[in-house]
Design an enzyme around this catalytic site. Structure first.
Site, short mmCIF file in Angstrom:
data_model
loop_
_atom_site.label_atom_id
_atom_site.label_comp_id
_atom_site.label_asym_id
_atom_site.label_seq_id
_atom_site.Cartn_x
_atom_site.Cartn_y
_atom_site.Cartn_z
N HIS A 48 0.81 -1.15 0.11
CA HIS A 48 0.01 0.17 0.30
C HIS A 48 0.84 1.28 0.03
CE1 HIS A 48 -3.03 2.74 0.92
NE2 HIS A 48 -3.95 2.12 0.72
N ASP A 63 -8.03 -4.92 -0.22
CA ASP A 63 -8.61 -5.64 -1.62
C ASP A 63 -8.24 -7.35 -1.42
OD1 ASP A 63 -7.46 -3.10 -3.49
OD2 ASP A 63 -9.75 -3.74 -3.23
C1 SDX Z 1 -6.09 0.08 -3.05
O1 SDX Z 1 -4.02 4.63 -1.99
C2 SDX Z 1 -5.16 4.10 -1.83
O2 SDX Z 1 -5.55 4.47 -0.69
C3 SDX Z 1 -5.72 2.78 -2.34
C4 SDX Z 1 -6.62 2.00 -1.61
C5 SDX Z 1 -8.04 2.80 -1.24
O3 SDX Z 1 -8.76 2.46 -0.35
O4 SDX Z 1 -8.26 3.82 -2.18
O5 SDX Z 1 -6.27 1.65 -0.42
C6 SDX Z 1 -7.13 0.81 -2.33
O6 SDX Z 1 -5.54 0.53 -4.22
C7 SDX Z 1 -5.24 -0.79 -2.15
C8 SDX Z 1 -4.12 -1.39 -3.23
C9 SDX Z 1 -4.54 -2.29 -4.25
N1 SDX Z 1 -3.32 -2.78 -5.17
C10 SDX Z 1 -2.84 -3.98 -4.88
O7 SDX Z 1 -3.18 -4.64 -4.14
C11 SDX Z 1 -1.73 -4.15 -6.09
C12 SDX Z 1 -0.59 -4.96 -5.50
N2 SDX Z 1 0.11 -3.75 -4.86
C13 SDX Z 1 1.03 -3.03 -5.52
O8 SDX Z 1 0.93 -2.73 -6.91
C14 SDX Z 1 1.68 -1.75 -4.73
O9 SDX Z 1 1.97 -2.27 -3.39
C15 SDX Z 1 0.73 -0.55 -4.63
C16 SDX Z 1 0.49 -0.16 -5.96
C17 SDX Z 1 -0.21 -0.60 -3.67
C18 SDX Z 1 1.69 0.59 -3.98
O10 SDX Z 1 2.64 0.62 -4.90
P1 SDX Z 1 3.89 2.00 -4.56
O11 SDX Z 1 3.51 2.66 -3.22
O12 SDX Z 1 4.04 2.77 -5.61
O13 SDX Z 1 5.26 1.16 -4.23
P2 SDX Z 1 5.98 0.36 -5.23
O14 SDX Z 1 5.40 -0.12 -6.53
O15 SDX Z 1 7.14 1.62 -5.43
O16 SDX Z 1 6.79 -0.73 -4.25
C19 SDX Z 1 7.88 -0.67 -3.46
C20 SDX Z 1 8.55 -1.82 -3.53
C21 SDX Z 1 8.94 -2.19 -4.83
O17 SDX Z 1 10.15 -3.15 -4.69
P3 SDX Z 1 11.40 -2.58 -4.79
O18 SDX Z 1 11.67 -1.68 -6.28
O19 SDX Z 1 11.71 -1.44 -3.65
O20 SDX Z 1 12.45 -3.54 -4.86
O21 SDX Z 1 7.70 -3.04 -3.10
C22 SDX Z 1 7.33 -4.14 -4.02
C23 SDX Z 1 7.86 -3.11 -5.28
O22 SDX Z 1 8.47 -4.05 -6.60
N3 SDX Z 1 5.93 -4.21 -4.13
C24 SDX Z 1 5.74 -5.63 -4.41
C25 SDX Z 1 4.26 -5.37 -4.15
N4 SDX Z 1 3.96 -4.12 -3.76
C26 SDX Z 1 4.89 -3.38 -3.89
N5 SDX Z 1 6.42 -6.79 -4.63
C27 SDX Z 1 5.55 -7.72 -4.78
N6 SDX Z 1 3.89 -7.72 -4.66
C28 SDX Z 1 3.60 -6.86 -4.31
N7 SDX Z 1 2.20 -6.50 -4.31
#
Ligand code: SDX
Length: 428
Positions: free
Chosen positions: A307, A364
């Site tokens: 998140h 989710d």
């Molecule tokens: C919602 O913002 C809100 O409030 C949203 C929400 C709401 O109520 O409106 O809460 C609802 O959208 C919840 C999120 C739902 N999405 C997912 O579950 C999709 C999977 N999650 C990711 O795609 C990710 O965690 C996000 C999009 C939610 C957050 O992405 P960020 O903040 O841009 O973080 P990032 O992508 O920069 O990740 C940081 C690190 C990275 O690794 P490094 O480059 O540091 O090595 O964490 C890793 C990412 O690769 N990472 C994951 C991961 N999520 C982040 N690795 C594996 N699986 C994951 N799910």
């Protein structure tokens, strides 16, 4: 705390005001920085940049706190109802019994949609994703209520648009579903409460009295509360930016529906179930899929995990996980993918990759398991999220309008070609 900050650049020192919120959040106001220094700041994805001052929702990602207008999500999920929470978010206070009764009556009187909506629906093939149909039907309200195109109308007229939207979204959502399965639409019944009416339009059949299960209606009402607002998330920020151009409420909300659709945002609840089904079909080998999620060369991510703000547990995920157990038990549903989900969570909470990146289950991760148990098909999960988020979007749009905020128009740093002359075709 100092009430100003300094930026030293190009041999100059600029003093910038600092503001502090009611929960001691601190921000540097860079509103005048570019005009004084000619320099902008940059922050792709706005990970560290505030867009507004808001009094609607407070969340603390480190402590796992979420409050709507000061009330904790835990209390509201346990003691309130979705329409009471909708009123709270939009108008700022918990309504008295009379006010809530009138709010509910007003909504129940606007659930019907113009018969011409069916002509729009008929234009969609049954393969159309319900989120695309939903955003189109929301935009179509500008055609049936052209006076709504002007957001500067009186407060009463804006309130009428708010009532119409809250009332008609469940009708649009269920009609989009009926269009997908090729069934006749079911009309709203105004003697039913919000979630019961949704369920009978969703699962009812013509000329048959649909029996609403109170367990299902209550679970759905709680899920809608848990999704109702979440400060400046992707879709809410979209609603505010679109609304800042003085586009109508209906146009702004339709844009929010489209932003929510993405699998990194609201579309994650559908992606989680598809992922869990994929793991189940693969023999339940969670270790293999965890490895894929950690592999930088593999585009697979553990959907429902991570998140932007919560770097500790998502309080909503905790409530939904417990509700999933309760609802499945009450309904006598034994869904093996719930065990796969719990196994993944257990492994991830011990895995250094997830622990170091503070990746925990988000709203989710478990919600789809309840929707499945309630009989809601996977492609409708993000529509359910939109139904829940609607009052939050409305509240945020209304606050942006009442604050008289300027049109959202970010700056950029240009990294393209410097000036060059046109090359005639025979010289290319
Ligand atoms: C919602 O913002 C809100 O409030 C949203 C929400 C709401 O109520 O409106 O809460 C609802 O959208 C919840 C999120 C739902 N999405 C997912 O579950 C999709 C999977 N999650 C990711 O795609 C990710 O965690 C996000 C999009 C939610 C957050 O992405 P960020 O903040 O841009 O973080 P990032 O992508 O920069 O990740 C940081 C690190 C990275 O690794 P490094 O480059 O540091 O090595 O964490 C890793 C990412 O690769 N990472 C994951 C991961 N999520 C982040 N690795 C594996 N699986 C994951 N799910």
């Amino acid at each position: 705390m100092s009430n100003s900050a300094e930026i030293k650049i190009n041999g100059n020192t600029y003093e910038l005001p600092v503001i502090k919120g009611t929960e001691d959040e601190v921000a540097i106001d860079i509103g005048k920085f570019r005009s004084e220094s000619g320099v902008i700041t940059i922050d792709p994805g706005f990970k560290n940049t505030g867009s507004t001052k808001s009094a609607i929702t407070f969340l603390d990602g480190e402590k796992g706190i979420l409050r709507y207008r000061g009330y904790t999500i835990e209390e509201l999920a346990e003691k309130s109802s979705f329409l009471e929470v909708a009123y709270l978010l939009i108008y700022g206070e918990l309504p008295s019994e009379d006010v809530l009764t009138k709010f509910k009556e007003d909504i129940s009187r606007h659930t019907l949609v113009h018969e011409d909506i069916k002509k729009i629906l008929d234009g969609f093939p049954s393969a159309a994703h319900p989120m695309g149909v939903l955003s189109s039907l929301v935009t179509s309200l500008t055609a049936f209520y052209p006076e709504s195109l002007d957001p500067n109308r009186s407060a009463d007229e804006v309130d009428l648009s708010i009532i119409r939207l809250l009332a008609k979204l469940p009708t649009f959502a269920t009609w989009a579903f009926k269009n997908e399965i090729g069934h006749p639409v079911i009309y709203p019944k105004n003697n039913l409460d919000y979630t019961s009416n949704f369920l009978q339009m969703m699962f009812g059949l013509p000329a048959e009295e649909y029996e609403v299960d109170p367990v299902v209606a209550k679970a759905l009402d709680q899920l809608l509360i848990l999704h109702a607002d979440h400060e400046q998330n992707c879709s809410t920020a979209t609603v505010r930016v679109v609304g800042s151009s003085h586009a109508s409420l209906f146009a702004s909300i339709s844009a929010g529906v489209c932003a929510l659709w993405g699998p990194l945002h609201g579309g994650a609840n559908q992606a989680v179930i598809e992922m869990l089904e994929q793991i189940q079909a693969d023999g339940g080998n969670t270790a293999k899929w965890m490895a894929k999620a950690k592999d930088k060369n593999d585009p697979f991510r553990l959907m429902g995990f991570g998140h932007r703000v919560y770097k500790n547990f998502d309080p909503r995920a905790k409530i939904i996980k417990k509700a999933a157990d309760d609802v499945l038990k009450k309904l006598g549903v034994n869904d093996p993918i719930l065990d796969i989900a719990k196994g993944l969570e257990e492994e991830a909470l011990k895995d250094p990759y997830f622990v170091e990146r503070k990746l925990y289950p988000n709203v989710d991760f478990y919600s789809g398991i309840i929707y499945r148990a309630l009989g809601i098909p996977t492609e409708m999960f993000t529509v359910m999220f939109a139904l829940g988020r609607l009052p939050g979007w409305i509240a945020q749009w209304k606050e942006m309008r009442e604050n008289g905020e300027p049109i959202g128009r970010p700056r950029q740093v240009y990294v393209g070609n410097n000036e060059r002359s046109y090359v005639p075709m025979d010289k290319r």
